[in-house]
Scaffold this motif. Sequence first.
Motif: not given
Length: 323
Positions: A19-22, A53-56, A58-76
């Motif tokens: 996905l991120i390659d595209t 995601f961390a590597k992407w 650092n290297e991407s042309v895009h402005e990327i923000s990452i939210i790391d959820r600490p626990s499993n929320l489930g799909l909903y």
Amino acid sequence: MRTPILVMAYNRPLTTKRLIDTIEGLPRRNILVSVDGAKLEHAVARQQTMDIFAKWSNESVHEISIIDRPSNLGLYDHFMLALENFFTLYPVGIVLEDDIEFSPTFVEFVDNQTKILEDEVWSICGNNPLPNHDLMDARYSKVSFHKTNIHTISGWAASRNSYETFKEFASGSKNSINAIEAIRNFVGKVSSDPLLKLGLFTVWQRKLERALRKDSLGSWDNWWEIAAWSSGRPSLIPEFSLSRESLDQSEGQAHRHVFSGVNWSHDRVKSVTILDQISPVHRQFDISLLEIWGVRRKYCWIYSKRIYSQYRTLSKCFEQVNA
């Protein structure tokens, strides 16, 4: 900046990388990545995903923000929280789950349609789920869009306005009476055939019951559909899919399906163009899309007595809930 993108991710390093390659080949834009917390048995795969995601970032042309959820929320719950985070930041945006593949032309189309997305339509869908309507089924590399009352989610774009209406239903601010009325209005728009309408209404009574239970496999998408009908606004959907779930289902995807279909040709994905004219809502087109819920005119006529019995049972259940 062009239309921002929300990436919904979990623990799928291989599909995430594809996905991120595209995405990386798109013109520069803001990307918000929301990664759900992992169950214990998926901890290694999730760490691999976070490393990608961390590597992407650092290297991407895009402005990327990452939210790391600490626990499993489930799909909903993950979708509810991530959409809230995303549409608080941006008035319009594109939503891609980690196992979605898409044509960059779809994103380009959304970039050029942000005005209509804010003011006229509920969403712009990238996926046409009907058989023989995949991008590789297109006879030519030209794809048109149709207005429709059916709203798909395998790669889609929406506005903050649509999200706010959706939140009212999904959070319980709107009760089941409002939802039933929205379903009834939709059914009336799609067909005048009394038995087809009965079958469609009964299917969505069942889906509403599932949504009220907040089914662990999803159901947020049922609220998305119902909220769209409440708004009265159509979506845009392509004649042939410009986005879809990946055929590779080897990483525990939430929506299991058989390994079928044709891999997208890189040349076809790159060369596709979208026609300027957008077709208006047409009943016959919407009726054809009802097949995604298993609703067919012939079935509704043959099994009308059974469907009516189910309709009565479900209607009594909702009467008791709303009493």
